[in-house]
Design a protein around this motif. Structure first.
Motif, short mmCIF file in Angstrom:
data_model
loop_
_atom_site.label_atom_id
_atom_site.label_comp_id
_atom_site.label_asym_id
_atom_site.label_seq_id
_atom_site.Cartn_x
_atom_site.Cartn_y
_atom_site.Cartn_z
N UNK A 10 -82.22 -27.13 54.38
CA UNK A 10 -83.55 -26.74 53.92
C UNK A 10 -83.45 -25.67 52.84
N UNK A 11 -82.57 -24.69 53.05
CA UNK A 11 -82.39 -23.62 52.06
C UNK A 11 -81.89 -24.17 50.74
N UNK A 12 -80.92 -25.07 50.81
CA UNK A 12 -80.39 -25.68 49.59
C UNK A 12 -81.46 -26.49 48.87
N UNK A 13 -82.23 -27.26 49.63
CA UNK A 13 -83.29 -28.07 49.02
C UNK A 13 -84.33 -27.19 48.33
N UNK A 14 -84.70 -26.10 48.97
CA UNK A 14 -85.67 -25.18 48.36
C UNK A 14 -85.11 -24.53 47.11
N UNK A 15 -83.86 -24.13 47.16
CA UNK A 15 -83.24 -23.50 45.99
C UNK A 15 -83.21 -24.45 44.81
N UNK A 16 -82.86 -25.71 45.07
CA UNK A 16 -82.82 -26.70 44.00
C UNK A 16 -84.22 -26.98 43.47
N UNK A 17 -85.18 -27.15 44.37
CA UNK A 17 -86.55 -27.45 43.95
C UNK A 17 -87.16 -26.30 43.15
N UNK A 18 -87.02 -25.09 43.64
CA UNK A 18 -87.61 -23.96 42.94
C UNK A 18 -86.84 -23.61 41.68
N UNK A 19 -85.55 -23.76 41.71
CA UNK A 19 -84.74 -23.48 40.52
C UNK A 19 -85.04 -24.47 39.41
N UNK A 20 -85.25 -25.73 39.76
CA UNK A 20 -85.56 -26.74 38.75
C UNK A 20 -86.89 -26.48 38.07
N UNK A 21 -87.89 -26.07 38.83
CA UNK A 21 -89.19 -25.80 38.21
C UNK A 21 -89.13 -24.54 37.37
N UNK A 22 -88.34 -23.57 37.80
CA UNK A 22 -88.21 -22.35 37.01
C UNK A 22 -87.53 -22.65 35.68
N UNK A 23 -86.53 -23.51 35.72
CA UNK A 23 -85.84 -23.87 34.48
C UNK A 23 -86.78 -24.63 33.56
N UNK A 24 -87.53 -25.57 34.10
CA UNK A 24 -88.42 -26.37 33.28
C UNK A 24 -89.53 -25.51 32.68
N UNK A 25 -90.03 -24.56 33.43
CA UNK A 25 -91.12 -23.71 32.94
C UNK A 25 -90.63 -22.75 31.86
N UNK A 26 -89.39 -22.30 31.96
CA UNK A 26 -88.88 -21.33 31.01
C UNK A 26 -88.18 -21.93 29.81
N UNK A 27 -88.10 -23.23 29.75
CA UNK A 27 -87.38 -23.88 28.67
C UNK A 27 -88.16 -23.79 27.37
N UNK A 28 -87.47 -23.39 26.33
CA UNK A 28 -88.12 -23.28 25.02
C UNK A 28 -88.25 -24.66 24.39
N UNK A 29 -89.32 -24.89 23.67
CA UNK A 29 -89.43 -26.16 22.96
C UNK A 29 -88.41 -26.20 21.83
N UNK A 30 -88.05 -27.39 21.44
CA UNK A 30 -87.04 -27.56 20.40
C UNK A 30 -87.54 -27.03 19.06
N UNK A 31 -86.61 -26.54 18.26
CA UNK A 31 -86.95 -26.09 16.91
C UNK A 31 -86.64 -27.18 15.89
N UNK A 32 -86.06 -28.27 16.36
CA UNK A 32 -85.74 -29.38 15.46
C UNK A 32 -86.97 -30.28 15.38
N UNK A 33 -87.48 -30.43 14.16
CA UNK A 33 -88.70 -31.22 13.98
C UNK A 33 -88.56 -32.33 12.96
N UNK A 34 -87.39 -32.42 12.31
CA UNK A 34 -87.20 -33.46 11.32
C UNK A 34 -85.71 -33.81 11.23
N UNK A 35 -85.42 -34.89 10.55
CA UNK A 35 -84.03 -35.30 10.37
C UNK A 35 -83.25 -34.25 9.60
N UNK A 36 -83.89 -33.63 8.62
CA UNK A 36 -83.22 -32.61 7.81
C UNK A 36 -82.82 -31.41 8.66
#
Length: 96
Positions: A10-36
């Protein structure tokens, strides 16, 4: 013993679940917007590799594979995926 195993699961499952949402929420959007900009990011990553010759042969091969995949993603217009691959590649050659 069984309750200890359940507690660990249960502890491992919670750590994975909460850690995954924290990573997704804190992820910066990409700065790459074109082929160039994507091609420029690949060149910058290649230059970072040249400045750090400490990678071994296996890691060097993996690094080159990441750059090739990033280039393919750039051509396909999948800039977020290319950026994610380049982040990994830059992490391989980062120095403190």
């Amino acid at each position: 013993m069984l309750s200890l195993t359940r507690l660990l699961i249960v502890t491992t499952a919670l750590a994975v679940a909460l850690g995954g949402t924290a990573y997704a929420a804190g992820k910066n959007p990409t700065t790459i917007t074109s082929l160039k900009t994507c091609e420029a990011a690949i060149r910058d990553t290649q230059e970072a590799r040249e400045g750090n010759p400490a990678l071994g042969p296996k890691a060097g091969t993996a690094f080159e594979s990441l750059l090739e995949l990033a280039a393919e993603r750039c051509k396909a217009g999948a800039y977020q995926y290319a950026d994610d691959l380049l982040v990994i590649a830059r992490g391989m050659v980062a120095t403190e």
